[in-house]
Write an enzyme that holds these catalytic residues in place. Structure first.
Site, PDB file in Angstrom:
ATOM      1  N   ALA A   1       9.952   0.307   4.402  1.00 22.20           N
ATOM      2  CA  ALA A   1       9.718   1.241   3.303  1.00 22.20           C
ATOM      3  C   ALA A   1       8.409   1.998   3.433  1.00 22.20           C
ATOM      4  O   ALA A   1       8.071   2.813   2.581  1.00 22.20           O
ATOM      5  CB  ALA A   1       9.745   0.483   1.975  1.00 22.20           C
ATOM      6  N   GLY A   2       7.627   1.728   4.479  1.00 22.72           N
ATOM      7  CA  GLY A   2       6.327   2.361   4.607  1.00 22.72           C
ATOM      8  C   GLY A   2       5.296   1.803   3.655  1.00 22.72           C
ATOM      9  O   GLY A   2       4.304   2.468   3.339  1.00 22.72           O
TER      10      GLY A   2
ATOM     11  N   LYS B   1       0.854  -1.180   0.000  1.00 21.43           N
ATOM     12  CA  LYS B   1       0.000   0.000   0.000  1.00 21.43           C
ATOM     13  C   LYS B   1       0.893   1.235   0.000  1.00 21.43           C
ATOM     14  O   LYS B   1       2.076   1.180   0.346  1.00 21.43           O
ATOM     15  CB  LYS B   1      -0.937   0.025   1.217  1.00 21.43           C
TER      16      LYS B   1
ATOM     17  N   ASP C   1      -1.950  -1.267  10.808  1.00 17.71           N
ATOM     18  CA  ASP C   1      -2.412  -1.267   9.410  1.00 17.71           C
ATOM     19  C   ASP C   1      -2.821  -2.648   8.909  1.00 17.71           C
ATOM     20  O   ASP C   1      -3.229  -2.789   7.760  1.00 17.71           O
ATOM     21  CB  ASP C   1      -1.371  -0.644   8.475  1.00 17.71           C
TER      22      ASP C   1
END
Length: 273
Positions: A95-96, A8, A134
């Site tokens: 990496a987020g 995402k 998340d």
């Protein structure tokens, strides 16, 4: 059974306030992208579950891997036997991009299907929240407005179909502690849900990632990458999550492809949205 857990990106990320429990309330839009790992789960050939990793190395003990945590969580609440899991890691870590959370959510969804457990997605999302903020998003895996610590989700009508994502992961990794170290929580001056409904070309100056100020101060090379992507024709550029990946959204695939290989010591991708 085989699945392809996807990554995402964050479209905007406002750090609204610091909570009494030490966490932070935020506002962001989670948007799924077509960068995937590969996950296979089969009945065990031995006496205990196993996890075999391929591709990018995973630097953590077996039982602390989110995939194994997801399996143990399902076994704690439901009748799930031991299994053998094979994971090909392609989504970069640190990496987020939510790769580990996506793998965990896919594990729960696959076990639900494999063993006909009949668990509703809302219940799976509630359980997934205990693994990471998340993780619930990946249970639904559609654009979502996220508030709270990222675990309060509501569907949002945003589509980037027809556009192209250029995504770059530099060699540097950003510790979460560093990302939060210089953040000053404050309510956003604008409404992210309203701003995100505008055309992508209007996002600059409105849709922002509050982590960029603290992260770019420590890793100025990330700021340079973002500037370069924007200068090369991106409609919008941003860091994803707390970093360190940087992305640009392009309306011309040729412009996006021209970015490939521009940054040394980095891994990059062009992904249709």
């Amino acid at each position: 059974m085989i699945a392809f857990p996807n990554a995402k990106i964050n479209l905007g990320l406002n750090i609204v306030e610091r909570r009494s429990d030490g966490y932070h309330n935020l506002e962001t839009v989670f948007y799924p992208i077509g960068l995937t790992d590969v996950l296979e789960i089969v009945p065990t050939q031995g006496d205990a579950s196993s996890l075999t990793n391929y591709g990018n190395p995973i630097d953590c003990p077996l039982e602390k891997n989110l995939v194994m945590k997801a399996l143990r969580l399902m076994q704690q609440h439901y009748s799930v036997p031991e299994v053998d899991i094979f994971l090909y890691k392609h989504i970069p870590d640190g990496a987020g991009l939510g790769g580990g959370s996506s793998d965990a959510a896919s594990t729960m969804l696959m076990l639900n299907d494999m063993f006909d457990l009949g668990i509703a997605k809302d219940e799976l999302a509630r359980l997934a929240a205990t693994l990471g903020a998340d993780c619930p998003f990946f249970i639904y895996n559609r654009p979502m407005m996220a508030t709270g610590i990222g675990d309060v989700l509501s569907p949002i009508n945003v589509s980037l179909k027809g556009l192209y994502l250029y995504l770059v992961k530099p060699a540097v990794s950003v510790p979460t502690k560093v990302a939060y170290s210089r953040v000053t929580p404050a309510p956003s001056a604008t409404c992210l849900e309203i701003d995100i409904a505008k055309s992508v070309s209007q996002w600059c100056g409105l849709v922002k990632n509050d982590f960029e100020a603290s992260v770019f101060a420590v890793f100025p090379e990330l700021a340079e990458i973002k500037t370069t992507i924007k200068d090369c024709g991106a409609l919008y550029a941003s860091m994803s999550g707390s970093g360190s990946s940087i992305f640009g959204i392009f309306d011309d695939v040729n412009l996006a492809e021209k970015m490939r290989g521009r940054f040394d010591n980095s891994t990059d991708y062009v992904i249709p949205l």
